[in-house]
Design a protein around this motif. Sequence first.
Motif, PDB file in Angstrom:
ATOM      1  N   ARG A  45       4.903  12.828   6.098  1.00 49.73           N
ATOM      2  CA  ARG A  45       6.040  11.971   6.440  1.00 49.73           C
ATOM      3  C   ARG A  45       5.605  10.546   6.732  1.00 49.73           C
ATOM      4  O   ARG A  45       6.309   9.608   6.428  1.00 49.73           O
ATOM      5  N   SER A  46       4.489  10.394   7.384  1.00 47.90           N
ATOM      6  CA  SER A  46       4.006   9.072   7.776  1.00 47.90           C
ATOM      7  C   SER A  46       2.779   8.716   6.961  1.00 47.90           C
ATOM      8  O   SER A  46       1.907   9.544   6.744  1.00 47.90           O
ATOM      9  N   ARG A  47       2.752   7.482   6.512  1.00 50.78           N
ATOM     10  CA  ARG A  47       1.563   7.013   5.813  1.00 50.78           C
ATOM     11  C   ARG A  47       1.424   5.518   6.046  1.00 50.78           C
ATOM     12  O   ARG A  47       2.405   4.825   6.323  1.00 50.78           O
ATOM     13  N   VAL A  48       0.223   5.027   5.927  1.00 47.38           N
ATOM     14  CA  VAL A  48      -0.053   3.608   6.120  1.00 47.38           C
ATOM     15  C   VAL A  48       0.509   2.852   4.931  1.00 47.38           C
ATOM     16  O   VAL A  48       0.329   3.250   3.781  1.00 47.38           O
ATOM     17  N   VAL A  49       1.205   1.758   5.187  1.00 46.74           N
ATOM     18  CA  VAL A  49       1.711   0.883   4.133  1.00 46.74           C
ATOM     19  C   VAL A  49       0.982  -0.451   4.234  1.00 46.74           C
ATOM     20  O   VAL A  49       0.378  -0.772   5.245  1.00 46.74           O
ATOM     21  N   GLY A  50       1.031  -1.227   3.170  1.00 43.17           N
ATOM     22  CA  GLY A  50       0.374  -2.530   3.164  1.00 43.17           C
ATOM     23  C   GLY A  50      -1.005  -2.509   2.541  1.00 43.17           C
ATOM     24  O   GLY A  50      -1.745  -3.488   2.624  1.00 43.17           O
ATOM     25  N   CYS A  51      -1.363  -1.390   1.916  1.00 39.51           N
ATOM     26  CA  CYS A  51      -2.659  -1.264   1.245  1.00 39.51           C
ATOM     27  C   CYS A  51      -2.540  -0.139   0.214  1.00 39.51           C
ATOM     28  O   CYS A  51      -1.541   0.572   0.181  1.00 39.51           O
ATOM     29  N   LEU A  52      -3.557  -0.021  -0.596  1.00 45.10           N
ATOM     30  CA  LEU A  52      -3.552   1.068  -1.578  1.00 45.10           C
ATOM     31  C   LEU A  52      -3.620   2.416  -0.875  1.00 45.10           C
ATOM     32  O   LEU A  52      -4.276   2.550   0.153  1.00 45.10           O
ATOM     33  N   PRO A  53      -2.954   3.414  -1.427  1.00 43.00           N
ATOM     34  CA  PRO A  53      -3.085   4.751  -0.841  1.00 43.00           C
ATOM     35  C   PRO A  53      -4.488   5.297  -1.117  1.00 43.00           C
ATOM     36  O   PRO A  53      -5.168   4.825  -2.030  1.00 43.00           O
ATOM     37  N   ARG A  60      -2.098  11.308  -7.952  1.00 41.37           N
ATOM     38  CA  ARG A  60      -2.578   9.921  -8.033  1.00 41.37           C
ATOM     39  C   ARG A  60      -2.388   9.315  -9.416  1.00 41.37           C
ATOM     40  O   ARG A  60      -2.331   8.105  -9.553  1.00 41.37           O
ATOM     41  N   GLU A  61      -2.251  10.143 -10.435  1.00 43.62           N
ATOM     42  CA  GLU A  61      -2.041   9.613 -11.784  1.00 43.62           C
ATOM     43  C   GLU A  61      -0.695   8.896 -11.915  1.00 43.62           C
ATOM     44  O   GLU A  61      -0.478   8.146 -12.874  1.00 43.62           O
ATOM     45  N   PHE A  62       0.201   9.081 -10.941  1.00 42.85           N
ATOM     46  CA  PHE A  62       1.502   8.417 -10.976  1.00 42.85           C
ATOM     47  C   PHE A  62       1.596   7.224 -10.028  1.00 42.85           C
ATOM     48  O   PHE A  62       2.633   6.579  -9.955  1.00 42.85           O
ATOM     49  N   ARG A  63       0.533   6.943  -9.305  1.00 44.04           N
ATOM     50  CA  ARG A  63       0.585   5.855  -8.323  1.00 44.04           C
ATOM     51  C   ARG A  63       0.798   4.497  -8.976  1.00 44.04           C
ATOM     52  O   ARG A  63       1.281   3.572  -8.345  1.00 44.04           O
ATOM     53  N   HIS A  64       0.473   4.371 -10.253  1.00 47.43           N
ATOM     54  CA  HIS A  64       0.685   3.088 -10.935  1.00 47.43           C
ATOM     55  C   HIS A  64       2.170   2.736 -11.042  1.00 47.43           C
ATOM     56  O   HIS A  64       2.524   1.588 -11.300  1.00 47.43           O
ATOM     57  N   LEU A  65       3.042   3.693 -10.817  1.00 49.37           N
ATOM     58  CA  LEU A  65       4.478   3.440 -10.863  1.00 49.37           C
ATOM     59  C   LEU A  65       4.980   2.703  -9.625  1.00 49.37           C
ATOM     60  O   LEU A  65       6.082   2.156  -9.640  1.00 49.37           O
ATOM     61  N   ASP A  68       4.121  -1.915  -5.582  1.00 52.29           N
ATOM     62  CA  ASP A  68       3.163  -2.534  -4.655  1.00 52.29           C
ATOM     63  C   ASP A  68       1.765  -2.586  -5.248  1.00 52.29           C
ATOM     64  O   ASP A  68       0.961  -3.439  -4.871  1.00 52.29           O
ATOM     65  N   ALA A  69       1.460  -1.690  -6.157  1.00 47.60           N
ATOM     66  CA  ALA A  69       0.132  -1.680  -6.774  1.00 47.60           C
ATOM     67  C   ALA A  69      -0.121  -2.946  -7.587  1.00 47.60           C
ATOM     68  O   ALA A  69      -1.265  -3.318  -7.831  1.00 47.60           O
ATOM     69  N   ARG A  70       0.948  -3.624  -7.997  1.00 48.95           N
ATOM     70  CA  ARG A  70       0.808  -4.865  -8.765  1.00 48.95           C
ATOM     71  C   ARG A  70       0.869  -6.114  -7.889  1.00 48.95           C
ATOM     72  O   ARG A  70       0.787  -7.229  -8.379  1.00 48.95           O
ATOM     73  N   ASP A  71       1.040  -5.921  -6.601  1.00 52.27           N
ATOM     74  CA  ASP A  71       1.092  -7.040  -5.663  1.00 52.27           C
ATOM     75  C   ASP A  71      -0.305  -7.239  -5.085  1.00 52.27           C
ATOM     76  O   ASP A  71      -0.865  -6.331  -4.469  1.00 52.27           O
ATOM     77  N   VAL A  80      -3.448  -5.688   3.629  1.00 52.85           N
ATOM     78  CA  VAL A  80      -3.111  -6.784   4.544  1.00 52.85           C
ATOM     79  C   VAL A  80      -3.828  -6.679   5.891  1.00 52.85           C
ATOM     80  O   VAL A  80      -3.602  -7.503   6.774  1.00 52.85           O
ATOM     81  N   TYR A  81      -4.694  -5.695   6.036  1.00 57.29           N
ATOM     82  CA  TYR A  81      -5.332  -5.446   7.328  1.00 57.29           C
ATOM     83  C   TYR A  81      -6.761  -5.969   7.380  1.00 57.29           C
ATOM     84  O   TYR A  81      -7.447  -6.031   6.368  1.00 57.29           O
ATOM     85  N   GLU A  82      -7.195  -6.309   8.593  1.00 56.22           N
ATOM     86  CA  GLU A  82      -8.593  -6.667   8.810  1.00 56.22           C
ATOM     87  C   GLU A  82      -9.419  -5.395   8.881  1.00 56.22           C
ATOM     88  O   GLU A  82      -8.929  -4.352   9.313  1.00 56.22           O
ATOM     89  N   SER A  83     -10.646  -5.482   8.483  1.00 56.74           N
ATOM     90  CA  SER A  83     -11.525  -4.328   8.518  1.00 56.74           C
ATOM     91  C   SER A  83     -11.653  -3.796   9.943  1.00 56.74           C
ATOM     92  O   SER A  83     -11.796  -4.569  10.893  1.00 56.74           O
ATOM     93  N   ASN A  84     -11.557  -2.483  10.096  1.00 57.64           N
ATOM     94  CA  ASN A  84     -11.679  -1.807  11.391  1.00 57.64           C
ATOM     95  C   ASN A  84     -10.681  -2.322  12.432  1.00 57.64           C
ATOM     96  O   ASN A  84     -11.005  -2.424  13.605  1.00 57.64           O
ATOM     97  N   CYS A  85      -9.458  -2.621  11.998  1.00 58.61           N
ATOM     98  CA  CYS A  85      -8.457  -3.190  12.916  1.00 58.61           C
ATOM     99  C   CYS A  85      -7.946  -2.166  13.926  1.00 58.61           C
ATOM    100  O   CYS A  85      -7.422  -2.536  14.961  1.00 58.61           O
ATOM    101  N   GLY A  86      -8.079  -0.893  13.627  1.00 62.30           N
ATOM    102  CA  GLY A  86      -7.622   0.137  14.550  1.00 62.30           C
ATOM    103  C   GLY A  86      -6.275   0.702  14.159  1.00 62.30           C
ATOM    104  O   GLY A  86      -5.446   0.020  13.554  1.00 62.30           O
ATOM    105  N   PHE A  87      -6.062   1.944  14.514  1.00 62.85           N
ATOM    106  CA  PHE A  87      -4.846   2.653  14.117  1.00 62.85           C
ATOM    107  C   PHE A  87      -3.590   2.010  14.693  1.00 62.85           C
ATOM    108  O   PHE A  87      -2.538   2.020  14.072  1.00 62.85           O
TER     109      PHE A  87
END
Length: 122
Positions: A45-53, A60-65, A68-71, A80-87
């Motif tokens: 239900r919950s997943r991180v947004v703002g980066c590649l899955p 995963r073969e359908f993720r190109h649809l 956001d993958a083209r942004d 959009v996150y800094e490395s090791n920014c924390g959960f």
Amino acid sequence: KSGHPDWLQFVALVYPLGRVVSLFDSQQEQQQQQQDDYDWTVVCRSRVVGCLPPHDVIFREFRHLNPDARDARYASPQGVYESNCGFDKVLLTWSGVEYMYHVLQHNSCSIPDVGYRVLRLF
């Protein structure tokens, strides 16, 4: 009797209450949201947004649809996150579970940080 901490039992109790929020939306809003937000390639239900899955996500073969993958902002594992920014710094998809997380945080519920993380991700 199970030996689980009280906070874990509380999280398990309030976890499904987030779905109640959807009952307050009009039927038309619910249908539009389901069309806009539905992603059948993600089970959780919950997943991180703002980066590649993650690469090991199912279908995963359908993720190109996903547009956001083209942004360029989102087209990297870090996105959009800094490395090791924390959960606590990442954005998750808006769901009933995420709503309950914010309600409990706003009301200063006294569960440990790990309890909030369990609520948000599982």
